[in-house]
Design an enzyme around this catalytic site. Sequence first.
Site, PDB file in Angstrom:
ATOM      1  N   GLU A  98       0.841  -1.208   0.000  1.00 12.20           N
ATOM      2  CA  GLU A  98       0.000   0.000   0.000  1.00 12.20           C
ATOM      3  C   GLU A  98       0.870   1.249   0.000  1.00 12.20           C
ATOM      4  O   GLU A  98       2.001   1.223   0.473  1.00 12.20           O
ATOM      5  CB  GLU A  98      -0.850   0.024   1.281  1.00 12.20           C
ATOM      6  CG  GLU A  98      -2.226  -0.561   1.133  1.00 12.20           C
ATOM      7  CD  GLU A  98      -3.185   0.359   0.370  1.00 12.20           C
ATOM      8  OE1 GLU A  98      -2.746   1.135  -0.488  1.00 12.20           O
ATOM      9  OE2 GLU A  98      -4.387   0.274   0.642  1.00 12.20           O
ATOM     10  N   ASP A 102      -4.463   4.972   6.470  1.00 10.37           N
ATOM     11  CA  ASP A 102      -4.989   6.168   7.143  1.00 10.37           C
ATOM     12  C   ASP A 102      -6.080   5.734   8.125  1.00 10.37           C
ATOM     13  O   ASP A 102      -5.786   5.375   9.268  1.00 10.37           O
ATOM     14  CB  ASP A 102      -5.505   7.132   6.063  1.00 10.37           C
ATOM     15  CG  ASP A 102      -5.968   8.472   6.614  1.00 10.37           C
ATOM     16  OD1 ASP A 102      -5.975   8.651   7.834  1.00 10.37           O
ATOM     17  OD2 ASP A 102      -6.344   9.354   5.819  1.00 10.37           O
ATOM     18  N   LYS A 130      -0.410   6.771   8.800  1.00  6.74           N
ATOM     19  CA  LYS A 130      -0.946   7.968   9.451  1.00  6.74           C
ATOM     20  C   LYS A 130      -1.808   7.512  10.637  1.00  6.74           C
ATOM     21  O   LYS A 130      -3.043   7.472  10.552  1.00  6.74           O
ATOM     22  CB  LYS A 130      -1.786   8.752   8.434  1.00  6.74           C
ATOM     23  CG  LYS A 130      -1.984  10.213   8.775  1.00  6.74           C
ATOM     24  CD  LYS A 130      -3.110  10.814   7.952  1.00  6.74           C
ATOM     25  CE  LYS A 130      -2.721  11.186   6.547  1.00  6.74           C
ATOM     26  NZ  LYS A 130      -3.830  11.863   5.829  1.00  6.74           N
ATOM     27  N   PHE A 151      -3.012  16.155   4.602  1.00  8.02           N
ATOM     28  CA  PHE A 151      -3.376  15.513   3.332  1.00  8.02           C
ATOM     29  C   PHE A 151      -2.157  15.511   2.415  1.00  8.02           C
ATOM     30  O   PHE A 151      -1.665  16.555   2.002  1.00  8.02           O
ATOM     31  CB  PHE A 151      -4.568  16.202   2.672  1.00  8.02           C
ATOM     32  CG  PHE A 151      -5.101  15.394   1.525  1.00  8.02           C
ATOM     33  CD1 PHE A 151      -5.845  14.250   1.769  1.00  8.02           C
ATOM     34  CD2 PHE A 151      -4.805  15.736   0.215  1.00  8.02           C
ATOM     35  CE1 PHE A 151      -6.310  13.460   0.717  1.00  8.02           C
ATOM     36  CE2 PHE A 151      -5.265  14.959  -0.841  1.00  8.02           C
ATOM     37  CZ  PHE A 151      -6.016  13.820  -0.579  1.00  8.02           C
ATOM     38  N   VAL A 152      -1.662  14.307   2.142  1.00  8.68           N
ATOM     39  CA  VAL A 152      -0.419  14.181   1.370  1.00  8.68           C
ATOM     40  C   VAL A 152      -0.692  13.619  -0.020  1.00  8.68           C
ATOM     41  O   VAL A 152      -1.626  12.847  -0.221  1.00  8.68           O
ATOM     42  CB  VAL A 152       0.623  13.299   2.106  1.00  8.68           C
ATOM     43  CG1 VAL A 152       1.105  13.981   3.372  1.00  8.68           C
ATOM     44  CG2 VAL A 152       0.073  11.917   2.425  1.00  8.68           C
ATOM     45  N   ASP A 158      -2.914  10.554  -4.689  1.00  8.60           N
ATOM     46  CA  ASP A 158      -3.538  11.581  -5.526  1.00  8.60           C
ATOM     47  C   ASP A 158      -4.482  12.477  -4.747  1.00  8.60           C
ATOM     48  O   ASP A 158      -4.917  12.160  -3.648  1.00  8.60           O
ATOM     49  CB  ASP A 158      -4.360  10.908  -6.636  1.00  8.60           C
ATOM     50  CG  ASP A 158      -5.671  10.303  -6.107  1.00  8.60           C
ATOM     51  OD1 ASP A 158      -5.620   9.548  -5.122  1.00  8.60           O
ATOM     52  OD2 ASP A 158      -6.744  10.610  -6.665  1.00  8.60           O
TER      53      ASP A 158
HETATM   54  C1  PRP Z   1      -6.012   5.215  -0.805  1.00  2.35           C
HETATM   55  C2  PRP Z   1      -4.736   4.439  -0.540  1.00  2.35           C
HETATM   56  C3  PRP Z   1      -5.222   3.285   0.324  1.00  2.35           C
HETATM   57  C4  PRP Z   1      -6.365   3.894   1.092  1.00  2.35           C
HETATM   58  C5  PRP Z   1      -5.902   4.211   2.493  1.00  2.35           C
HETATM   59  O1  PRP Z   1      -6.703   4.638  -1.873  1.00  2.35           O
HETATM   60  O2  PRP Z   1      -4.146   3.970  -1.730  1.00  2.35           O
HETATM   61  O3  PRP Z   1      -5.685   2.193  -0.448  1.00  2.35           O
HETATM   62  O4  PRP Z   1      -6.750   5.083   0.401  1.00  2.35           O
HETATM   63  O5  PRP Z   1      -6.882   4.880   3.214  1.00  2.35           O
HETATM   64  P1  PRP Z   1      -7.689   4.256   4.429  1.00  2.35           P
HETATM   65  O6  PRP Z   1      -6.692   3.648   5.381  1.00  2.35           O
HETATM   66  O7  PRP Z   1      -8.376   5.466   5.034  1.00  2.35           O
HETATM   67  O8  PRP Z   1      -8.670   3.246   3.910  1.00  2.35           O
HETATM   68  P2  PRP Z   1      -7.909   5.338  -2.661  1.00  2.35           P
HETATM   69  O9  PRP Z   1      -9.212   4.812  -2.157  1.00  2.35           O
HETATM   70  O10 PRP Z   1      -7.736   6.830  -2.638  1.00  2.35           O
HETATM   71  O11 PRP Z   1      -7.693   4.779  -4.130  1.00  2.35           O
HETATM   72  P3  PRP Z   1      -6.400   4.966  -5.090  1.00  2.35           P
HETATM   73  O12 PRP Z   1      -5.302   4.074  -4.535  1.00  2.35           O
HETATM   74  O13 PRP Z   1      -6.869   4.519  -6.430  1.00  2.35           O
HETATM   75  O14 PRP Z   1      -6.000   6.434  -5.050  1.00  2.35           O
END
Ligand code: PRP
Length: 180
Positions: A98, A102, A130, A151-152, A158
């Site tokens: 990952e 968060d 985080k 927010f990084v 992204d």
């Molecule tokens: C982001 C990141 C993790 C998740 C972490 O994915 O890649 O998979 O959020 O956050 P959490 O611990 O609060 O669940 P996102 O859903 O933004 O999809 P992406 O990877 O396509 O950007």
Amino acid sequence: MHKDIAEILVTEQEIQDICTSMGKEIAADYKDKNLIIVGLLKGCVPFLADLTRKIDLKFDIAYMSVSSYHGGIASSGDVKIKMDLDISIKGRDVLIVEDIVDTANTIVTIMELFKHRGASSVKIATLLDKPEGRIKPYEPEYVGRVIPKAFVVGYGLDYDEMYRNLPYVGILKPEVYNTK
Ligand code: PRP
């Protein structure tokens, strides 16, 4: 530095150092295991590419596409599987890669699913952790860097599909998402 970035949190060099040391640790830990690395798209791509090249072992790589942010800056808590694995993980030692943990909504949901599917073990390697953002209790096994509650973006992360190509991880200026 990109004009929308307030501060660089993890530099390109630090990321490479993290990949080297984490890769060695993973190679030692999984020497006698049946390893399959699962990347959660899309954010994992740069980290998975750099980390796996530092793991001197034989292993499979598979991808799954999940999303819980749906374009905004806060987790919706609703984890959607947009594309599933194309390989069975039954009896395999799964290491999920990952970019960030968060709230842990994503990782806890996927770990439960993988255990239900018969994985022998499920662990996670994340570039960023985080802990202040947690909604579900979870401690990742391999962590590159613990970061504060900001927010990084960058290096896979992204905002509205932008900034994934930055070679470093930085804090996004709040005016970028406040004016939307
Ligand atoms: C982001 C990141 C993790 C998740 C972490 O994915 O890649 O998979 O959020 O956050 P959490 O611990 O609060 O669940 P996102 O859903 O933004 O999809 P992406 O990877 O396509 O950007």
